[in-house]
Design a protein around this motif. Sequence first.
Motif, mmCIF file in Angstrom:
data_model
loop_
_atom_site.group_PDB
_atom_site.id
_atom_site.type_symbol
_atom_site.label_atom_id
_atom_site.label_comp_id
_atom_site.label_asym_id
_atom_site.label_seq_id
_atom_site.Cartn_x
_atom_site.Cartn_y
_atom_site.Cartn_z
ATOM 1 N N UNK A 1 44.184 32.816 35.035
ATOM 2 C CA UNK A 1 43.669 34.091 35.533
ATOM 3 C C UNK A 1 44.351 35.265 34.844
ATOM 4 N N UNK A 2 45.644 35.125 34.588
ATOM 5 C CA UNK A 2 46.373 36.203 33.923
ATOM 6 C C UNK A 2 45.849 36.423 32.508
ATOM 7 N N UNK A 3 45.581 35.327 31.792
ATOM 8 C CA UNK A 3 45.000 35.445 30.450
ATOM 9 C C UNK A 3 43.655 36.167 30.510
ATOM 10 N N UNK B 1 42.595 40.374 38.340
ATOM 11 C CA UNK B 1 43.116 39.135 37.778
ATOM 12 C C UNK B 1 44.561 38.877 38.162
ATOM 13 N N UNK B 2 45.394 39.914 38.091
ATOM 14 C CA UNK B 2 46.805 39.739 38.426
ATOM 15 C C UNK B 2 47.006 39.499 39.924
ATOM 16 N N UNK B 3 46.216 40.164 40.767
ATOM 17 C CA UNK B 3 46.333 39.927 42.207
ATOM 18 C C UNK B 3 45.911 38.506 42.564
ATOM 19 N N UNK B 4 44.827 38.026 41.968
ATOM 20 C CA UNK B 4 44.385 36.659 42.236
ATOM 21 C C UNK B 4 45.411 35.642 41.761
ATOM 22 N N UNK B 5 46.022 35.905 40.615
ATOM 23 C CA UNK B 5 47.010 34.984 40.064
ATOM 24 C C UNK B 5 48.249 34.889 40.953
ATOM 25 N N UNK B 6 48.664 36.018 41.532
ATOM 26 C CA UNK B 6 49.931 36.055 42.264
ATOM 27 C C UNK B 6 49.787 35.929 43.778
ATOM 28 N N UNK B 7 48.629 36.344 44.329
ATOM 29 C CA UNK B 7 48.490 36.346 45.785
ATOM 30 C C UNK B 7 47.313 35.519 46.290
ATOM 31 N N UNK B 8 46.437 35.090 45.407
ATOM 32 C CA UNK B 8 45.299 34.292 45.829
ATOM 33 C C UNK B 8 44.011 35.092 45.869
ATOM 34 N N UNK B 9 42.904 34.378 45.940
ATOM 35 C CA UNK B 9 41.590 35.017 45.855
ATOM 36 C C UNK B 9 41.229 35.797 47.110
ATOM 37 N N UNK C 1 43.014 39.045 47.604
ATOM 38 C CA UNK C 1 42.557 40.026 46.616
ATOM 39 C C UNK C 1 41.246 40.662 47.050
ATOM 40 N N UNK C 2 40.325 39.851 47.558
ATOM 41 C CA UNK C 2 39.084 40.405 48.103
ATOM 42 C C UNK C 2 39.395 41.416 49.208
ATOM 43 N N UNK C 3 40.352 41.073 50.060
ATOM 44 C CA UNK C 3 40.707 41.962 51.166
ATOM 45 C C UNK C 3 41.294 43.270 50.640
ATOM 46 N N UNK C 4 42.118 43.186 49.596
ATOM 47 C CA UNK C 4 42.720 44.389 49.011
ATOM 48 C C UNK C 4 41.655 45.322 48.448
ATOM 49 N N UNK C 5 40.682 44.758 47.754
ATOM 50 C CA UNK C 5 39.613 45.586 47.199
ATOM 51 C C UNK C 5 38.696 46.115 48.303
ATOM 52 N N UNK C 6 38.549 45.364 49.396
ATOM 53 C CA UNK C 6 37.765 45.859 50.528
ATOM 54 C C UNK C 6 38.441 47.078 51.146
ATOM 55 N N UNK C 7 39.775 47.030 51.251
ATOM 56 C CA UNK C 7 40.524 48.182 51.766
ATOM 57 C C UNK C 7 40.356 49.375 50.831
ATOM 58 N N UNK C 8 40.419 49.127 49.522
ATOM 59 C CA UNK C 8 40.218 50.203 48.552
ATOM 60 C C UNK C 8 38.848 50.849 48.740
ATOM 61 N N UNK C 9 37.821 50.022 48.901
ATOM 62 C CA UNK C 9 36.469 50.550 49.099
ATOM 63 C C UNK C 9 36.374 51.334 50.404
ATOM 64 N N UNK C 10 37.036 50.842 51.461
ATOM 65 C CA UNK C 10 37.011 51.539 52.737
ATOM 66 C C UNK C 10 37.695 52.892 52.674
ATOM 67 N N UNK C 11 38.855 52.944 52.032
ATOM 68 C CA UNK C 11 39.570 54.216 51.879
ATOM 69 C C UNK C 11 38.741 55.195 51.054
ATOM 70 N N UNK C 12 38.137 54.700 49.975
ATOM 71 C CA UNK C 12 37.300 55.561 49.135
ATOM 72 C C UNK C 12 36.105 56.095 49.918
ATOM 73 N N UNK C 13 35.515 55.259 50.767
ATOM 74 C CA UNK C 13 34.389 55.698 51.599
ATOM 75 C C UNK C 13 34.805 56.828 52.530
#
Length: 476
Positions: free
Chosen positions: A79-81, A424-432, A435-447
């Motif tokens: 994933x990092x590659x 890619x780096x979040x999935x590699x180090x923390x799992x899939x 990572x989905x949850x982190x991006x969901x939070x990003x989308x929520x804050x942006x909204x």
Amino acid sequence: MFEPGEDAQSVSIHVSVLSSLTMSEQEQKPTLSTWQWFVNDLTNVKLVWVKLIFFLQSAGLVVLFPYLSIHMKSMGFSLEDTAWVTSAMPIADILAPPLAGIIADKMGNFRVFMCIITFLNGASSLVLLLIPRLQDSSLVEDVALNITLGSTDISSSNADWTTSFWSYLASRGVLDVFRASSLTLFEGAMSSIIREHGGDYGLQKVFGTLGSILFGPLAGLVIDLGSKVVGTEDYSFAFYLYFGLRAAAAMVMLKLSLTFRRGERKVLTNAWAVLHNLDVISYLVAFFVLGVLWGYLENYLFWHLSDLGVKKIMMGVSLGAAALIGLPLSLFSKRLLQFFGHNWIVLMALIVYVIRLTTYSVTLNPHIIVALECLKPLSHSLIMISVFNFIMSVTPKEITPTMNSIFGAAYFGVGRGLGGLIGGFLMENYGTLPTFKSFAVMAGVATFLYSLVTFWIKIRNRVSYSEVPLRNTLPT
């Protein structure tokens, strides 16, 4: 024809046919019924080649690029590659188009140059098939095993990875440079043809959508069948199909009749003045965030589905279904934009990302994940139409190509690159799922933030974007 001395550099990312039309020219067009508008465009012989190229172009893109990340996975890359590669590729979307314009300007034959670039784009994809796969296990596992066994092959394994990775990165870079250049040059050529012969930009794009609908599932099918034949996961048939479609598009491009005028000069000052507008800044930032979210899902959703054991045909069907749902959005985009307004379209897209990413973070059911792909047009296709109309409504036509390039770089360049790198780096180090949850939070804050900014701007201006006249060729 494109004559020596004429300016090809004015051709920019996502340049629109409407950028050359003044408001008065559009107002002089007679109002047609939906059926009359549709028939008139279809019966315009001069636009047949444009429609065919759009079809071949979209079909080519959908058979290969959604699968490139899992192709890297099948080659043994981590994933990092993949994150490093996907974050580097958007540079092509920023740098390649102006360079292609300079070369076309020097060459003096725009049509032939566009044909050559398109053919080389298809041919360069085949180079990726020549890169040797890594071992079945990852390099880290290989090194650990070698240490345990006291082997001296560690340096050899590292050399194999280094050779494969840098060869892949260079080959992907060449592929994306030719892809970005070809698509940009064709957008400029298409706008010139429609200016000269009439027609509707949205309807030409519909034929591209048809290409995605038909070839999305076909790509998944040929990958599954090819893998079954060779006995291992194999993507070579998708690469061959991509090459064939790009070669066919290159041949059809020779049928185009092109004329160009010298582009406007000294537009950066005016563009900078437009960017000082708070409405434009907030929209640009929101568009950038949408690019980050899109870049993550575009690069790694199929990786996740592959981990869940989903067949490629199912992935392809999801692409085709999303494109099918996007058809009415393209056809009736003007009415949707007039009803909701640009700011509500952006908020809708952000909310859709919150729904999709949150669901992906709590379920491992592949059927639910694939079904939610049907919401993709609301967060991508409709946004592309919205930003096009937004730019047309707030900028003079002389700097529209420049503003298109700025917004395109924010979404397809920086946004997509950051989404691929961070994801890619979040999935590699923390799992899939985290990572989905982190991006969901990003989308929520942006909204939330975009809602506040939009509400404040509306109070300040006492007018919403939906009240700004839209420039669009769709019938009223």
